[in-house]
Each structure stands twice: as structure tokens, then as C-alpha cells.
Write an enzyme that holds these catalytic residues in place. Structure first.
Site: not given
Length: 716
Positions: A418, A421, A535
Site C-alpha cells: 500500500f 510511509v 487485514d
């Protein structure tokens, strides 16, 4: 004649000065009167305010309408000291005042409330005192009133209930006294947020609070002096609302209807006079205690208990358990979504500096030449006016803009499917976590906007808060609070590359487990969309300053799908940009290698997740059960047994089937907590109930959370 000449020159200069002064319109003069009461302006926030302009529309913090009338005064976090001038009340078109997080003192002048078109008044985080003027009732269009973290005192004026468009009332951390005005709930029916915590409000809780059908999140009445009984009408509030009544002087039985049913004891602690479920102290009129929720049979495997079953004989039947689970599922399906947007976005229409490709992403789009934040529709929402190429704040506490974010120092925290970060430190020391979702993908802006703003509405102490987002053709960013103590995976097993490891004591593990359960209950039952995380695993349970757990990464799968799938982890442009490419420190590195982490991830998923497309809340219950086992045993989700591997659930079931002693199951580091053995057994029972292969056999997260509270009841 020569002697008269200097005098003539002086008079001429004076005339010129008069002309300059008179060139500024009346609203500019009013704002300069405001400036005159500012004693300190260390950052020069008002340096652009002067008499040489015809209007104040170009001044810092000022926004005007097309007709050159002032509609917004927004000067947050500038360390301004002084008092609030009454001259603001003369701004006839003023709609928004935001002076939060400064050092204003003194009382609020009643003349301020002559600005009758005011929609939001945000004075959070100052040193203001005195009473709230009665004239507040003049503000018929007021939607947001935030006076929190000040020193206001006295009773609320009865006129407040005339502000019938009020949607957000935040009065926490003051010294208000007296009772809430009569008709509070009846007249303020549009309220979405109500926080009066940490004051000295007294009297009875108004019964008409149950009329506030639009409330969301937490209704916070805690840390006051409310007395009498809890009105049963509070049960009429939306079931998703969490009602915090802690630390008051309430007495009597807790009503068991509607929104008050099945609340954990944490909503009522600090009221010694309360009795009945979910508290352990029964009311004198109660002849029978409500039976606790019973979990499926747990085999007898502990020698110290003799021949007795761990579960005991007082639980509910299997049929009753199934009935409870089915009723929970029906209840989850009944409550729909409730969204109401109440803020008009305050934007700056001046020039913006363009930082193309700064920090690895591009500030796309054109600078808007006209401010569209204020239109004739009083009820406009941020989503309707959000600029596609600017940072969009999701709450009023966001005090930074895109330029500040671009100039900040940043460090890579981690990479996943995803995106990347970053830990971002702004110039003022504020630390954020920024997730970069990717560069390309289909440009479904409205869909993305709807989804991300729904996530931004979630507010719970055990859920990471999404503060803002950014969308452009090239970049999609999510800006969160930064959580400083890493993730639960590292806390359980240690961090790679570090020789030292301090194992968590049982009391802290139990605190974390309870916090995670409360966060999941909120996501499942009280969030607008009744989220399924889907998740859940230790690596996305973050730990705050006091090791309080915060669930992160929910909704990312949906957002990644909208933005065009999983973003690339490596980017040529990212690699070429200095500020965002700095490597993480050892303490912020991931615990597992990416490959190992991926293999572990599948072992947190419920068995049916591989077959069923639509996510279920019971998926999260299973994942939570695996995490409980990990906390109890200290083992990873995959265990090497001889030449084969076994997942943690199978391994634990085998230990129980073989009637191994408890010491063979527990984390060796928990030996020092042998006096807590009964608690550990209770939590082990809960974990095994959560990891049942059949989703129908698993309890709901609400039942799990309540059972954990019973495993170790709260002690004041």
C-alpha cells in the site's frame, strides 16, 4: 515667508497621511483595531496588516467574498497574545473566526456576537476566561462553537439553545458550572458532536438529550458533577454513538435499552452510586444477575484445576450462543450510514508557492485565482469545495498546509503493497505519518474523496486518526497522527538488529489487548460504515506514548483500488529527491523481512477469507484471536515443529488436546506473572473462541471486549 514654509510642508504631509488612512475601508479599520489589542506577535503574523491598502483582503489570515467583504479571520497557532477585540463584531459578512492555539486572554466581548452571520467560532487552546455572553444566542447561523482548553466559567447562557443550526459544540477543559440549559436536546436537534467533558457541570442530565438523533462518535459528558439517575431516554441515541458518563455523581441502575445496552463498564466508571449491568455491583432490587456470555467448551488441560472444566457449568447453551451471534449480525445490518458535513472550508486565496516535485511528489494543478470556499449555501461541506490539488484537512485541528508539509524533514518508516510511509517533522515540531498511495491509476477523485472523508470522521482513542489528505493526478497522500512507540509485532518479539529486548509484562499485554478490542468494537458497531478491517495483524497495531494501542491501516485496500491498484514501492523520482529518501533508523525498521512478513500475514486471516469475497466482521474476530495467542504464547504465527511448520492456532489446539501443562503454552517471559494465571487462562479461552473455524461459532467483538473486562475487572 521662509519661516512659514516648514509649517506648510508639515501640514501637507499630514494631509497626505489623512488621505492614506481614509483609503482603507471600514472593515480594514476594524481589523486594525483588533491588531491594536495584540500585545505580542512573535512570528509577525499581522505584519501585512497596515493602512496603505484599500481593503484588508490581501492581509494574512483574511479571506474576502467577491464583494470585498471580510468573511473569515483565521490566525491559528501564531503565538499571539492579547485580548479579543469587539471590533470583529462590526464585520457584517463575517462567517468564520479561527484563533485557536494562541495566547489570547481576558473575556469575550458581547459586541463580538453582533456578527450575526457567524458560522464557526473556534477559540480552542487559549487562556480566555469569564462567562459566555448571553448574546451568543444572536448567532442563528452558528454551526461550530469550540471553546475547549480555556478557562471559561459560569453557567451556559439559556440563549445558547437559540443557535438551532449548531452542529459541533465543544466546551471541554474549562470551568463551566451549572446545568445544561432547559430544552438543550429539543432545540439543538442538529448536533453531531457534543463534548462538555472536564468541567464542573452539575444537575441532572437532560432527558431530552435522547432527541439528538444526528450525534456521531462520542457524546462526552465525563469528568463533571452530573447527578441523579441516567435518563433512559439516552437509549434513543443512535446505537453507533458511544456515551461517556465516567467520573460524575450519577446514581441508580443503568438503563438497559437502546444505545445503553451492551455497553462495557468503562463507560460508567467513577460513579460509585451506579449499579446493575455492566457493572459488578448489583442494585438492591436485583434478584438475579445477568448471566455472562459463555464461550464454546474449552478442554480441561491444566493440572492445577483438578478435574474441573475450565469453562464451568454456569454458561449459556450452544443454542443460546448461536442465537446471540445471529442477533448481533442482524443488528449490524439494521443501522445505516449517517453522514453530515458541517464545516465550510476556509482557504487562502493569495499566491501559493509552487514546489514542483518537492519531497518526491508533485503539487499539480493550477493556482486558483478565485476563492470558492464561501458560497450562498450556508450548509456547504468541505467535500463540495475541496480543491483537487491542495491539502484537504479532515478536522479543524489541522494547523499546517501543503507548503509546510513540503518543507518538512522526512524519513522512510516502511514500504508495503500500500505504498511508502514517512515520518514527517514540521518546522514547529509537529510529527506526522504520511502514506504515499502512488502516482498513477484511474482518476476517480469523487469516489476517493467520499471514501477518505468517511475514514477521516472516525474518532476513537484506539484508532489512528486520519488528519488530512492530498490528491493530484500524480500523487495521493494520507496524513495521519504519528504514533511514537512502533508496532505491536516489535513489542512482542523485539526489533531486528537490536540485541536488547524488554518483554512486555502481563498487565501491559492485557491493557493492549483490551484497547485493541475496544477499537474493533468501535469500527464494527459505531463507525459510519461499520468497517471491517480485513487485514488486522500486530504490525498495524501501533503503540502510543503510554503504550496505548491504536489500530491503523483500515480502508487502505479500498483506497488503493480506487487509485489504480497497489502503487510502486520504488520510484525513480522518489530516489532522486533528497528529503523523502532518507533511510529509517534501526528503531523504526520493520521487524520482519518483507517476504517473511507476507508469509505471516496469511496466518492472521480467517479460513473462509480465501473463499468468500465479501469481508465479514468475523474475519477480524479471527485475526484478533491469533493476536491474542501471539501475546499469550510469545510465539510467531508460524511455528517450526520438527521438519514441518504449523500455524499458531493448530499448535495451541494440539497442546490443549495433549493436555500439556499451562507452562508449555505460555510465553516463558510470563513466569514472573504466575499470580495472574487465572487471567491468562481466561484470555486463552477467549482466544480459542475467536479462532473457531466456523465464523458462526465466533463471538462478536462486543462480547469479546466485555469478556476481557470480566477477566480483569477495572479497579479504581
Amino acid at each position: 515667508m521662509l519661516a512659514i514654509l516648514p509649517v506648510f510642508i508639515i501640514l501637507l504631509c499630514s494631509c497626505d497621511s489623512i488621505v492614506v488612512v481614509s483609503s482603507l475601508n471600514d472593515e480594514g479599520v476594524a481589523l486594525l483595531s483588533f491588531k491594536q489589542l495584540i500585545e505580542k506577535d512573535p512570528e509577525g503574523a499581522l505584519s501585512s496588516w497596515n493602512y496603505s491598502d484599500e481593503t484588508p483582503c490581501s492581509w494574512n489570515g483574511i479571506t474576502c467574498s467577491k464583494g470585498q467583504r471580510v468573511v473569515s479571520v483565521s490566525i491559528p497557532k501564531k503565538k499571539l497574545s492579547g485580548s479579543v477585540s469587539s471590533s470583529l463584531g462590526s464585520l457584517s459578512e463575517l462567517r468564520h473566526v479561527n484563533l485557536r492555539s494562541n495566547n489570547f486572554s481576558g473575556s469575550l466581548p458581547s459586541e463580538l456576537f453582533k456578527a450575526q452571520r457567524l458560522q464557526s467560532l473556534v477559540l480552542y487552546g487559549n487562556s480566555l476566561s469569564g462567562t459566555l455572553p448571553f448574546e451568543v444566542g444572536n448567532l442563528k447561523y452558528l454551526q461550530t462553537l469550540d471553546l475547549s482548553h480555556n478557562f471559561f466559567n459560569g453557567s451556559l447562557p439559556t440563549s445558547l439553545i437559540q443557535c438551532k443550526r449548531l452542529r459541533n459544540l465543544v466546551l471541554s477543559q474549562n470551568n463551566f458550572t451549572g446545568s445544561l440549559p432547559d430544552g438543550f436536546g429539543k432545540n439543538l436537534a442538529l448536533l453531531e458532536k457534543l463534548d462538555v467533558s472536564y468541567n464542573e457541570f452539575g444537575g441532572s442530565i437532560p432527558g431530552d438529550l435522547g432527541n439528538l438523533a444526528n450525534l456521531q462518535g462520542t457524546v462526552d459528558l465525563s469528568h463533571n458533577m452530573f447527578n441523579g439517575s441516567i435518563p433512559s431516554s439516552l437509549g434513543n441515541l443512535p446505537e453507533k454513538v458511544y456515551i461517556d458518563l465516567t467520573y460524575n455523581k450519577l446514581i441508580g441502575p443503568i438503563p438497559q435499552n437502546g444505545a445503553l445496552v451492551n455497553r462495557g463498564p468503562t463507560a460508567f466508571i467513577g460513579n460509585p452510586g451506579l449499579c446493575g449491568p455492566p457493572l459488578k455491583n448489583l442494585c438492591s432490587s436485583d434478584s438475579l444477575a445477568s448471566p455472562p456470555f459463555s464461550f464454546p467448551y474449552f478442554p480441561n488441560s491444566y493440572p492445577h484445576q483438578g478435574g474441573e472444566d475450565v469453562v464451568g457449568g454456569g454458561g449459556l447453551s450452544k443454542a443460546a450462543v448461536i442465537a446471540i451471534v445471529v442477533s448481533d449480525l442482524v443488528g449490524v445490518c439494521v443501522v445505516g450510514l449517517l453522514f453530515a458535513y458541517c464545516y465550510s472550508r476556509i482557504c487562502c486565496c493569495g499566491r501559493r508557492r509552487d514546489h514542483d516535485y518537492a519531497y518526491g511528489f508533485k503539487k499539480g494543478g493550477k493556482v486558483r485565482k478565485e476563492c470558492l470556499c464561501f458560497t450562498k449555501d450556508e450548509s456547504e461541506t468541505p467535500s463540495e469545495n475541496a480543491e483537487q490539488y491542495d491539502l484537504v484537512p479532515l478536522d479543524e485541528e489541522v494547523g499546517f498546509d501543503l507548503d509546510e508539509l513540503l518543507k518538512a524533514s522526512a524519513f522512510v518508516l516502511g514500504k508495503s503493497g500500500f505504498g511508502i510511509v514517512y515520518k514527517v517533522v514540521l518546522d514547529d515540531g509537529l510529527t506526522l505519518a504520511v502514506r504515499r498511495l502512488g502516482e498513477g491509476g484511474s482518476q476517480r477523485f469523487k469516489e476517493f474523496q467520499t471514501e477518505v472523508e468517511a475514514i477521516g470522521k472516525l474518532r476513537h482513542e484506539n484508532v489512528v486518526t486520519l488528519r488530512a489528505y492530498y490528491w493530484s493526478v500524480d500523487e495521493k497522500l494520507l496524513i495521519y497522527d504519528f504514533i511514537p512507540n512502533g508496532n505491536l509485532a516489535a513489542a512482542i518479539h523485539g526489533k531486528s538488529g537490536l540485541a536488547t529486548f524488554s518483554p512486555l509484562p502481563w498487565s501491559l499485554r492485557l491493557k493492549i489487548m483490551k484497547g485493541v478490542s475496544r477499537g474493533l468494537v468501535y469500527l464494527h458497531e459505531y463507525s459510519p460504515k461499520k468497517y471491517v478491517h480485513g487485514d488486522l495483524k500486530p504490525s498495524n497495531i501501533l503503540l502510543g506514548l503510554d503504550m496505548e494501542p491504536k489500530i491503523s491501516d483500515f480502508g487502505l485496500g479500498r483506497l488503493a483500488n480506487i487509485t489504480g491498484g497497489s502503487p510502486t514501492v520504488q520510484s525513480g523520482r522518489m530516489a532522486s529527491e533528497k528529503p523523502w529518501q532518507q533511510s529509517s533508523t534501526a528503531s523504526e525498521a520493520a521487524m520482519f523481512s518483507p517476504a517473511l512478513a507476507a508469509s505471516f500475514s496469511s496466518h492472521y486471516q480467517a479460513p473462509e477469507a480465501l473463499k468468500v469475497v465479501k469481508p465479514s466482521q468475523k474475519w477480524d474476530v479471527y485475526s484478533y484471536g491469533v493476536i491474542l495467542l501471539e501475546m499469550i504464547t510469545g510465539r510467531t504465527p508460524v511455528i517450526q515443529v520438527g521438519n514441518s511448520k504449523m500455524d499458531l492456532v493448530q499448535w495451541t489446539e494440539l497442546r490443549i488436546k495433549e493436555k500439556k501443562p499451562l507452562a508449555d503454552v505460555l510465553d516463558p517471559y510470563l513466569v514472573q506473572d504466575a499470580d495472574k494465571e487465572e487471567e491468562m487462562i481466561d484470555v486463552l479461552k477467549i482466544a480459542m473462541a475467536c479462532t473457531q473455524s466456523s465464523p458462526d461459532a465466533r463471538p462478536s467483538m462486543r462480547h469479546v471486549s466485555d469478556a476481557l473486562e470480566r477477566a480483569s475487572p477495572y479497579r479504581e
